[in-house]
Each structure stands twice: as C-alpha cells, then as structure tokens.
Design an enzyme around this catalytic site. Structure first.
Site, PDB file in Angstrom:
ATOM      1  CE  LYS A 280      -3.654  -2.098   2.648  1.00  0.00           C
ATOM      2  NZ  LYS A 280      -4.845  -2.474   3.527  1.00  0.00           N
ATOM      3  CG  ASP A 517      26.370  43.915 -23.726  1.00  0.00           C
ATOM      4  OD1 ASP A 517      26.716  42.654 -23.938  1.00  0.00           O
ATOM      5  OD2 ASP A 517      27.262  44.729 -23.405  1.00  0.00           O
ATOM      6  N   GLY A 545      33.666  45.888 -27.170  1.00  0.00           N
ATOM      7  CA  GLY A 545      33.305  44.136 -27.368  1.00  0.00           C
ATOM      8  C   GLY A 545      32.994  44.180 -28.232  1.00  0.00           C
ATOM      9  CB  CYS A 586      37.085  35.685 -31.015  1.00  0.00           C
ATOM     10  SG  CYS A 586      36.950  34.071 -29.391  1.00  0.00           S
TER      11      CYS A 586
END
EC number: 3.2.1.183
Length: 722
Positions: A280, A517, A545, A586
């Site tokens: 149960k 941003d 950046g 990058c």
C-alpha cells in the site's frame, strides 16, 4: 527579518493529502522548520493519509517529527466519480473551522488532486494567500483542469520547468509572483546516497533479488476513461506475469476506478503470487532507492516520468495519463497499451538499461529558492490577484493618470567604460540620461548604480514620468530569471556571481529585469528599431567588445545556460589574436573597439599611424577612432586593418546565416557604419546562395543598450493588468 510587510514571523500552513504530495511538500516543511526565526509552521493532514487501505501514511509525517495540527477525515469511500465530488464537498465543509482557528498568512498547496482543489477554494474564499507548488504543468487527464483551476485561485506559484513557467505566464499570471525553482523532491533525489540500498531491496522484494533485476509497477485509474484504464491495468499485470521478473506493485491512489483495479489484482492473485510484492505504501526515502536500482519502472504515475529520470532508470509510461509531461530519454511511451504483447515488447526493450541522469525537473536547489521566495512575500500588498492579459483594444474612456503621466522605465547600461542611467518613455524617448565612469570595484559600482537610480527616480517625479520598473543591461553572462550576473568579461572587474535584482528592488521598491548587453540590443531593435515586426533576426553590437542577440519567432533566445548569442566569440581563425574570453581568433579579437585600439597603438608606436591632416595630443590615449580617422585620410595600413576587422565580422555573419537563417541582420554600435559594406561583400563572396537575400542594415538607434534595458520593463507592462 527579510521583507514580508511586517516584523513578525510568517505563519505558514502546509496541507498534505496523500503520500505523493507529501514527498514534494516534506522538503519545504523541513526547510521551514530550520528557520524558526522567520516562520511558524502548521501542518494539516487530510485525504487518503488517514485511510488504513492506503497505509495510514500520516504516520510517516509524525515519524519525520512534524507536529500535525489538524487531522481532517475528508474522503467519502466508494472510489467512483460521485465519491470524489462528495469528498471535495466534505473538505469544504470542514476546512473553514480549521482555517479560522489557525489564521495562516499563507497556505502551501501542491499539485492537481481534488483534495488540493478543496484546500485552494477554501483559502481563496477566506482571503488567505495561496502558494501553489508545481503549477503550469501539463499531463493528460482531469488533473490538468484541477491543476489550472488551482493556479487561478493561487496568489503565488512555484514551478519546476521553463515550460511550466511559460504556461503560467500564458495563463495571464503575474510574472513577479512566479518562481522557477525546480521540484522540491529533487533536492532529496539528487543527494540520495544509501550504501545499504540492498537491505531495502531485500526488505521489500525478498532476499534472493539482485540490483537491477526487478521491476517497480505503479498504475492509477484514469478518471476520464475508467473502463479503458482498468483494461490496460489488467494487460499490464498479464505482461508482468509473462515477463517473469520479481515485481513490486504499489496499490493505486484513491481516484475513481481504484476499487476496480484492486479487484483485478486480487482476481489475478497478485498479492500471493511468488513473483509479486503488493504494498500500500513505501516510505519515500526507501522508494527512491527502490526505483534508483530497479531494472525498470512501469505504469502511469507522474513519479515515473518526473522523479525517476534523476537516476536514469528505464521507464515504461502507459496510456495517456502523463501524455503532456516533459520527459527524459529514459521514458518509453506506450500510449495505446491495448495488447499484452505490446506491453511485453516494451518490457523487453527497456528492462536492464541504464540511461543518463535527467534534471529536467530540478537541480537539487529548489527549497532554498522557495524559502527566499516566501520571505519576500509582502503581507501589506493587496490580497486581490492581478491578471496580466495580452494587449487588447483600449477602452475609449480616458484615465487622468494616463493623461498627466508619462509611463516610463529606468534603464541602466553597464559598459566596459561607462555606467549610464536613463529615464525612457513608452515610445522609446530618452527623457533624461546620466553618465559616469564605471568604477573598478564591486562595492563602488553597486553604490554608484543605486545612487544614480535613486537620483533618476526622484527626477522622474519632477518630470511627471511614472517609473514602472528598472531594466539593466550589462556585459557578461546573465541569468535573467534570477537577475544575476553569472560571469563577466575582463572589461568589467569584480562582476561574477552578482545579484543585481535584489539591491535595486529593495532600494527602489520596483520590479527589476537584468540581461546581457547584446540581448538588450536585440530587444531594443524588436521594440523600437528595424527589427520591429520581424519574426527572425540577429543583432550584432560593435563597441568596446562585440555582442549580439538572436530573435527567433519573435522571442529572444537565451540558451540552456544563458550563453546563446555570444556572437563576439565565434571563432573565425584558428591562429588569430588572443581574445578577452581566453580563446583566440574570435570576432571580438579582430573587430571590437579594443582590437582596433590594440592595432592603432602598434602603428602609433612604429610612427605609422599619423598621416597629413591628423594629430594625437600627448595626453590623449590612442584609440579606435584614430585608426578610423587615419584610414579615411588614406593610411593604407589603417585601411587594411579595418578591412581585416570587417572581414572577420563578415565571416561571423556568414556562420550565423548558415546556422540561424534569419531574414535580417542588424549591425549596431559605433563601428557598424564602418563595417557594413565589407560585411555585405563577404556575404556575397562566402555565403551560400540560399541565404544571400538577407537584409544587412545599420541600426538607427542611438542607445540600443539603454533602449533594450527599458524594453524589458515596457514590454511587460504593455500587458493590461486587472
């Protein structure tokens, strides 16, 4: 004391109805109990907890050392639809006396059971605040209707998944009163380690059972299709008998149809079958060890599709009871479980496998979030709920406040160099702007932000601008749900793991939104700029950046770890210059203001920068603008540097086109106009013909970061609040 509108403890009533909801509520109750300076806990027990046929599970609450304030017998036996309705009615008759006596400040209600509906109805009508746990989820039965009805009655919501949060927002619930915390039971699941788990397995299944060589079965009736669910249960038991593995079968819940399911078990002799153990109730601590080390779990319980994923245990989900739930790869759905053979095949496919652990429903830190949320509840706020409906045609009647006031936002832009605060109107007009140099330390920066915002808010009153909230744009990776800067770039020092929302909200008593941003630039274009009305577009912002934001199907993409659209860190060269992120090659290492300043200094140091018609004062640092000026005046080396920078940016855009296929690319920031023609040339030369029709434009917004920060506030408040 944290904010709750007065200087006394928050009186919390936790009401639990059955073994399943106690497993979700118990971690919260333990958390409340550990903070007696903030909370008083009252426990009300009702429903199947008090029925012997279902294990008298109130005893486990007592064993957990909780004082049960009230026991309410609210179940009308019969286990049919009428009995469920009568049980709701009986609870509604008994609960008012209890709530009048306890006088809780807030009641915590879990889930989607009919007992919970009675609790929420009583509390709402008696002007008691309700915190609903696990709202916004979708399953596939009458439980959905009950769950969503409780949502409408509840004042505060704790949800487990991003989808559930979005469902709640779609249901017009106030976003400020929704907490995405995760499932409280996951706090226990993900920390559950029991070296003696074999003794638990043997206790429930026998001494001869091995780990991963047994099945846990848990199946409930489907109240909207009882006859079919009984037949499916019968087929499941037949398949389990045929599969011939030791099986722990838990009795079903008390819903309509459960009595017939128990009859099926007894008809097939399950309680006396050598391969079955019919029980149960199993205490939750032991139950999680049993499912963690099972060869498979089968049935239609939400536990199978939610909690068991934390262990990677294979699950067979039968029928439609959980059809709308989010599930991990460990779940095999058998929606039409209409033959024994189909269920048997599913057992052969799943039994004994091990899947990766899934954390869809929680990360193990739900309770601290919930306690913090409880502490923030202001008891002085109006009790009446407000619903946030989508924009509709305004009434032709007028409101004097709207005539006299300009609805506005406070916008904050934390750049690598400057800290700016502005009052921005609903139309995107910058009413007033303040600029300071961005301090180098955390303490100075937070202090200056608060000072500038307080001054701007005071000025807004003089300008008759009604400030609706604060939006913050900052460099770095941001968790917008919590308002926390997770990790910043090297441009902003001492800016990791920073909670921006709390200090501003506490000081200004306004809602606060925070985002990256680049994302803010994209939101600015969506609301005020060239992205308005566009379904899919990408924004690249060029400044100190390089940042970016992606709008897909009109929604901003954040990503699973809030790292989407770090477009400045797309690598365009394997041996390029070092980048501030720690990598090299990058886009930002070529095309950012920092990169151009680096190259300008090199030329200046070699006396190759200045040409006829330009000069640099001795006290003025050489920067990107000097390089651009030299290029305009015919400096070939400066021109080549700008062309290389623009080409790097263009290659990044080509990669974006091949990945996202947007209809529009918006170049934003001070360098955008110098790069636009080079970027278009690179697209013509490098992009596949299928994406060359993309529009590439220069943003016409002057302050995209400020406007984007403001848009987070203004977009939210354009939904009518009632």
């Amino acid at each position: 004391m944290e904010k709750n509108g007065n200087n006394r403890k928050l009186r919390v009533c936790v009401a639990t109805c059955n073994r399943a909801d106690y497993s979700k509520l118990a971690p919260i109750m333990f958390g409340i109990k550990t903070e007696p300076a903030f909370f008083e806990l009252d426990v009300v027990v009702l429903g199947s907890h008090l029925i012997d046929d279902y294990g008298n599970t109130y005893r486990m609450i007592e064993q957990d050392d909780f004082d049960i304030n009230t026991r309410l017998h609210t179940i009308v036996r019969g286990e049919d639809e009428a009995a469920m309705v009568e049980s709701v009615g009986l609870a509604l008759v008994k609960l008012p006396d209890v709530l009048n006596r306890l006088k809780p400040d807030i009641m915590i209600v879990h889930g989607d059971r009919f007992d919970a509906l009675a609790l929420a109805t009583s509390a709402a009508l008696m002007n008691i605040r309700i915190l609903h746990i696990e709202g916004g989820e979708v399953s596939g039965t009458i439980d959905d209707s009950i769950r969503h009805a409780i949502t409408k009655l509840a004042h505060y919501h704790v949800c487990c998944t991003r989808s559930a949060e979005q469902h709640l927002i779609s249901m017009c619930e106030d976003h400020d009163r929704i907490l995405l915390a995760g499932c409280p039971s996951y706090d226990k699941l993900l920390s559950a380690k029991n070296k003696d788990y074999m003794s638990i397995i043997r206790m429930w299944l026998g001494d001869d059972v091995k780990c991963k060589d047994y099945i846990v079965a848990l199946q409930h009736p489907v109240t909207t299709d009882i006859k079919h669910s009984i037949k499916m249960f019968e087929l499941t038991l037949d398949a389990l008998i045929s599969f011939n593995k030791r099986t722990l079968v838990l009795f079903p819940n008390i819903d309509a149809g459960s009595k017939e399911m128990v009859r099926v078990m007894r008809k097939k002799g399950i309680e006396h079958h050598p391969n079955f153990r019919a029980v149960k109730h199993v205490p939750f601590d032991q139950f999680i060890q049993l499912v963690a080390h099972a060869g498979c779990m089968i049935g239609n319980s939400s536990c199978g599709v939610r909690e068991v994923g934390a262990f990677g245990t294979p699950v067979i989900n039968l029928g439609t009871r959980q059809i709308g739930r989010e599930t991990g790869e460990n779940v095999l759905h058998v929606r039409d479980a209409d033959t024994q053979d189909k269920i048997l095949q599913a057992l052969h496919l799943q039994f004994g496998k091990q899947y990766p652990c899934s954390k869809i429903y929680g990360d193990g830190n739900a309770v601290p979030r919930i306690l913090k949320f409880l502490k923030s509840i202001d008891l002085q706020e109006p009790l009446q709920k407000k619903f946030c409906f989508p924009p509709v045609k305004e009434n032709i009647s007028q409101d004097i406040d709207h005539i006299l006031e300009t609805l506005s936002a406070l916008a904050v832009d934390l750049g690598g160099t400057n800290l700016r605060v502005a009052i921005v109107s609903m139309k995107g007009e910058i009413v007033k702007k303040y600029t300071q140099f961005n301090p180098k330390t955390y303490e100075e920066r937070i202090s200056l932000i608060l000072q500038m915002c307080v001054e701007a808010a005071a000025e807004a009153v003089k300008l008759n601008c009604r400030i609706l909230g604060v939006g913050i744009s900052t460099g770095g990776r941001v968790n917008p749900q919590e308002g926390i800067v997770l990790h910043s770039t090297k441009l902003i020092q001492e800016w990791n793991s920073v909670d921006l929302r709390t200090p501003l909200s506490d000081t200004l008593h306004l809602p606060v939104w925070v985002d990256n941003d680049g994302n803010c630039a994209a939101m600015a274009e969506r609301k005020f700029g060239q992205g308005k009305g566009q379904e899919n577009f990408v924004t690249l912002i060029t400044g100190t950046g390089i940042g970016g934001g992606i709008i897909h199907q009109h929604e901003l993409i954040h990503g699973s770890s809030f790292c989407a659209a770090e477009l400045g860190h797309l690598v365009v060269s394997l041996d390029g210059p070092d980048c501030s992120c720690g990598s090299h090659g990058c886009i930002e290492a070529y095309a950012s203001g920092m990169a151009l300043q680096r190259e300008a200094k090199k030329l200046h140091d070699e006396d190759l920068l200045l040409v006829e018609g330009m000069s640099v004062p001795k006290d003025e640092p050489v920067g990107a603008l000097h390089l651009i000026q030299a290029a305009k005046l015919g400096n070939v080396k400066a021109q080549n540097i700008l062309r290389t920078a623009g080409t790097a940016l263009g290659l990044g855009v080509v990669n974006i086109l091949h990945t996202m296929d947007p209809s529009l690319v918006i170049l934003s920031g001070v360098l955008a106009s110098h790069y636009i023609h080079i970027v278009k040339d690179v697209i013509r030369q490098q992009a596949s013909s299928s994406v060359q029709d993309v529009d590439v434009v220069v943003s016409d917004l002057v302050d995209p970061a400020l406007l984007g920060a403001a848009s987070m506030v203004l977009d939210y408040t354009t939904r009518r609040i009632h």
